[in-house]
Design a protein around this motif. Sequence first.
Motif, PDB file in Angstrom:
ATOM      1  N   MET A 153       0.817  -1.192   0.000  1.00 24.85           N
ATOM      2  CA  MET A 153       0.000   0.000   0.000  1.00 24.85           C
ATOM      3  C   MET A 153       0.855   1.247   0.000  1.00 24.85           C
ATOM      4  O   MET A 153       0.489   2.218  -0.618  1.00 24.85           O
ATOM      5  CB  MET A 153      -0.923   0.006   1.213  1.00 24.85           C
ATOM      6  N   ALA A 154       1.978   1.228   0.688  1.00 21.46           N
ATOM      7  CA  ALA A 154       2.831   2.403   0.762  1.00 21.46           C
ATOM      8  C   ALA A 154       3.543   2.620  -0.562  1.00 21.46           C
ATOM      9  O   ALA A 154       3.839   1.699  -1.295  1.00 21.46           O
ATOM     10  CB  ALA A 154       3.840   2.233   1.887  1.00 21.46           C
ATOM     11  N   GLY A 155       3.817   3.874  -0.867  1.00 22.04           N
ATOM     12  CA  GLY A 155       4.613   4.203  -2.035  1.00 22.04           C
ATOM     13  C   GLY A 155       3.808   4.452  -3.296  1.00 22.04           C
ATOM     14  O   GLY A 155       4.355   4.896  -4.293  1.00 22.04           O
ATOM     15  N   ARG A 156       2.524   4.167  -3.298  1.00 20.13           N
ATOM     16  CA  ARG A 156       1.716   4.428  -4.482  1.00 20.13           C
ATOM     17  C   ARG A 156       1.160   5.839  -4.417  1.00 20.13           C
ATOM     18  O   ARG A 156       0.808   6.334  -3.358  1.00 20.13           O
ATOM     19  CB  ARG A 156       0.560   3.442  -4.590  1.00 20.13           C
ATOM     20  N   THR A 157       1.073   6.479  -5.561  1.00 16.32           N
ATOM     21  CA  THR A 157       0.499   7.813  -5.641  1.00 16.32           C
ATOM     22  C   THR A 157      -1.018   7.695  -5.566  1.00 16.32           C
ATOM     23  O   THR A 157      -1.612   6.915  -6.323  1.00 16.32           O
ATOM     24  CB  THR A 157       0.905   8.502  -6.966  1.00 16.32           C
ATOM     25  N   PRO A 158      -1.659   8.428  -4.655  1.00 22.46           N
ATOM     26  CA  PRO A 158      -3.110   8.349  -4.546  1.00 22.46           C
ATOM     27  C   PRO A 158      -3.792   8.748  -5.854  1.00 22.46           C
ATOM     28  O   PRO A 158      -3.361   9.676  -6.542  1.00 22.46           O
ATOM     29  CB  PRO A 158      -3.444   9.346  -3.435  1.00 22.46           C
ATOM     30  N   GLN A 159      -4.846   8.038  -6.196  1.00 23.41           N
ATOM     31  CA  GLN A 159      -5.613   8.336  -7.396  1.00 23.41           C
ATOM     32  C   GLN A 159      -6.452   9.594  -7.228  1.00 23.41           C
ATOM     33  O   GLN A 159      -6.796  10.250  -8.213  1.00 23.41           O
ATOM     34  CB  GLN A 159      -6.536   7.162  -7.735  1.00 23.41           C
ATOM     35  N   MET A 160      -6.814   9.901  -5.979  1.00 20.94           N
ATOM     36  CA  MET A 160      -7.664  11.060  -5.688  1.00 20.94           C
ATOM     37  C   MET A 160      -7.563  11.341  -4.200  1.00 20.94           C
ATOM     38  O   MET A 160      -6.959  10.575  -3.454  1.00 20.94           O
ATOM     39  CB  MET A 160      -9.114  10.762  -6.083  1.00 20.94           C
ATOM     40  N   SER A 161      -8.181  12.401  -3.766  1.00 21.71           N
ATOM     41  CA  SER A 161      -8.211  12.709  -2.333  1.00 21.71           C
ATOM     42  C   SER A 161      -9.304  11.881  -1.664  1.00 21.71           C
ATOM     43  O   SER A 161     -10.213  11.360  -2.324  1.00 21.71           O
ATOM     44  CB  SER A 161      -8.498  14.197  -2.116  1.00 21.71           C
ATOM     45  N   VAL A 162      -9.222  11.777  -0.351  1.00 21.06           N
ATOM     46  CA  VAL A 162     -10.253  11.069   0.411  1.00 21.06           C
ATOM     47  C   VAL A 162     -11.600  11.753   0.223  1.00 21.06           C
ATOM     48  O   VAL A 162     -12.632  11.087   0.077  1.00 21.06           O
ATOM     49  CB  VAL A 162      -9.874  11.009   1.912  1.00 21.06           C
ATOM     50  N   GLU A 163     -11.609  13.060   0.193  1.00 19.28           N
ATOM     51  CA  GLU A 163     -12.858  13.807   0.021  1.00 19.28           C
ATOM     52  C   GLU A 163     -13.493  13.493  -1.331  1.00 19.28           C
ATOM     53  O   GLU A 163     -14.717  13.316  -1.427  1.00 19.28           O
ATOM     54  CB  GLU A 163     -12.614  15.319   0.160  1.00 19.28           C
ATOM     55  N   GLU A 164     -12.673  13.419  -2.388  1.00 21.94           N
ATOM     56  CA  GLU A 164     -13.201  13.069  -3.711  1.00 21.94           C
ATOM     57  C   GLU A 164     -13.768  11.647  -3.695  1.00 21.94           C
ATOM     58  O   GLU A 164     -14.836  11.387  -4.245  1.00 21.94           O
ATOM     59  CB  GLU A 164     -12.106  13.182  -4.776  1.00 21.94           C
ATOM     60  N   PHE A 165     -13.043  10.727  -3.041  1.00 17.14           N
ATOM     61  CA  PHE A 165     -13.536   9.360  -2.957  1.00 17.14           C
ATOM     62  C   PHE A 165     -14.889   9.318  -2.248  1.00 17.14           C
ATOM     63  O   PHE A 165     -15.828   8.656  -2.710  1.00 17.14           O
ATOM     64  CB  PHE A 165     -12.558   8.435  -2.217  1.00 17.14           C
ATOM     65  N   GLU A 166     -15.004   9.997  -1.100  1.00 17.87           N
ATOM     66  CA  GLU A 166     -16.254   9.954  -0.343  1.00 17.87           C
ATOM     67  C   GLU A 166     -17.423  10.503  -1.155  1.00 17.87           C
ATOM     68  O   GLU A 166     -18.537   9.998  -1.070  1.00 17.87           O
ATOM     69  CB  GLU A 166     -16.107  10.697   0.977  1.00 17.87           C
ATOM     70  N   THR A 167     -17.176  11.518  -1.969  1.00 19.50           N
ATOM     71  CA  THR A 167     -18.221  12.067  -2.831  1.00 19.50           C
ATOM     72  C   THR A 167     -18.669  11.026  -3.852  1.00 19.50           C
ATOM     73  O   THR A 167     -19.866  10.810  -4.058  1.00 19.50           O
ATOM     74  CB  THR A 167     -17.713  13.335  -3.550  1.00 19.50           C
TER      75      THR A 167
END
Length: 191
Positions: free
Chosen positions: A1-15
Amino acid sequence: MAGRTPQMSVEEFETIAHAAPETVTLEFLGGQLGVKKGMDGDRSTIVSWMARRCMQIRPELDLCWGRGLRVDAYRQSRARPDAVLAPEAHFAGHGEWSDPDGALMVVEVTSYDSDTDRRDRHEKPAAYGQAGIPLYLLIDRDNCTVTVHSGPDRQVGGYRDARVTKFGETLVLPDPVGIELDTEILKNYVR
């Protein structure tokens, strides 16, 4: 899980997750969006079996289905375990996503899809352990085993101990759950 660039922010995911239809279950682990396969009849039967066992032995606890949890040390991941065991009414008044504090155990039942190994056997125990959830119970229909992960490690993620039991054997869930399960019935719910 570590080291990967997030695809989006947590806020975007929750939306996105909030707007998804009921037929789609989304998770966000390690910055990566995942689609959780819906429950087949055998999988939901296993979760119902767990709920009955918990109610019979520990009626002061609730086994909540599909509860959204903020997991990992920084609460930047979102998971929807098949079930979460917590004190009765613990999640009352919570929104769609809850902190894992108070959760005694998370339960996952493997689905027959291509990313089960990565998600259920690697990413989820890492996230649940880092979140400090005391137990992670993996009912693995591919391997016909039940694995109890205990001793969460908040520093590096994961759990210090994992005990594997074959379907058909008796399993004792350690404290804080303290339930003994006869897993013979699980043989009926595999392909």
